[in-house]
Motif scaffolding. Sequence first.
Motif, PDB file in Angstrom:
ATOM      1  N   UNK A  16       8.806   0.492  15.821  1.00 58.80           N
ATOM      2  CA  UNK A  16       8.077   1.253  14.801  1.00 58.80           C
ATOM      3  C   UNK A  16       9.013   2.225  14.085  1.00 58.80           C
ATOM      4  N   UNK A  17       9.830   2.933  14.868  1.00 63.42           N
ATOM      5  CA  UNK A  17      10.761   3.892  14.266  1.00 63.42           C
ATOM      6  C   UNK A  17      11.826   3.180  13.432  1.00 63.42           C
ATOM      7  N   UNK A  18      12.245   1.992  13.839  1.00 62.84           N
ATOM      8  CA  UNK A  18      13.223   1.239  13.051  1.00 62.84           C
ATOM      9  C   UNK A  18      12.625   0.823  11.711  1.00 62.84           C
ATOM     10  N   UNK A  19      11.344   0.452  11.719  1.00 59.12           N
ATOM     11  CA  UNK A  19      10.687   0.116  10.449  1.00 59.12           C
ATOM     12  C   UNK A  19      10.619   1.327   9.533  1.00 59.12           C
ATOM     13  N   UNK A  20      10.292   2.476  10.108  1.00 55.64           N
ATOM     14  CA  UNK A  20      10.219   3.689   9.289  1.00 55.64           C
ATOM     15  C   UNK A  20      11.584   4.067   8.741  1.00 55.64           C
ATOM     16  N   UNK A  27       2.411  -0.846   8.137  1.00 62.06           N
ATOM     17  CA  UNK A  27       1.141  -1.519   7.885  1.00 62.06           C
ATOM     18  C   UNK A  27       1.357  -2.782   7.058  1.00 62.06           C
ATOM     19  N   UNK A  28       2.255  -2.720   6.093  1.00 59.73           N
ATOM     20  CA  UNK A  28       2.562  -3.890   5.267  1.00 59.73           C
ATOM     21  C   UNK A  28       3.228  -4.988   6.103  1.00 59.73           C
ATOM     22  N   UNK A  29       4.120  -4.589   6.988  1.00 58.74           N
ATOM     23  CA  UNK A  29       4.770  -5.567   7.867  1.00 58.74           C
ATOM     24  C   UNK A  29       3.745  -6.237   8.787  1.00 58.74           C
ATOM     25  N   UNK A  34       0.264 -11.073   9.989  1.00 55.14           N
ATOM     26  CA  UNK A  34      -1.088 -11.587  10.179  1.00 55.14           C
ATOM     27  C   UNK A  34      -1.350 -12.846   9.361  1.00 55.14           C
ATOM     28  N   UNK A  35      -0.583 -13.067   8.284  1.00 55.48           N
ATOM     29  CA  UNK A  35      -0.830 -14.224   7.433  1.00 55.48           C
ATOM     30  C   UNK A  35       0.188 -15.342   7.662  1.00 55.48           C
ATOM     31  N   UNK A  36       0.833 -15.358   8.832  1.00 57.46           N
ATOM     32  CA  UNK A  36       1.764 -16.430   9.143  1.00 57.46           C
ATOM     33  C   UNK A  36       0.993 -17.748   9.244  1.00 57.46           C
ATOM     34  N   UNK A  37       1.622 -18.830   8.851  1.00 54.90           N
ATOM     35  CA  UNK A  37       0.934 -20.120   8.962  1.00 54.90           C
ATOM     36  C   UNK A  37       0.705 -20.479  10.431  1.00 54.90           C
TER      37      UNK A  37
END
Length: 101
Positions: A16-20, A27-29, A34-37
């Motif tokens: 989480x901290x690496x994303x920030x 949330x976008x990630x 969530x929409x992976x095939x």
Amino acid sequence: MLFVLRVVLVVGALSYLALLRGGADPAEEARKLAILPSAKAAAPDVTALVPPETRERVVRDVLAKGLIAELSRRAGAEEPAASRDTLNEADRSPAWRGVER
């Protein structure tokens, strides 16, 4: 078990901290993940790659083994397991049994 939970918590927090830090919105990630095939759409149908003769032979073999196992179970005929015991009868009875009273 507590160790595993701690590891999961630490790895999740670091991710989480690496994303920030990278400037990405967590949330976008999560929405992207969530929409992976589905696995079916991502990988080709493997059974289509197998020749039909081989596929039929494998299905027949699996069904035959399952049928034999089911019939054996219903009949109560359970094959006795081969003994792996290598001791003789003399080996099982010790020569000395302690002090006799």
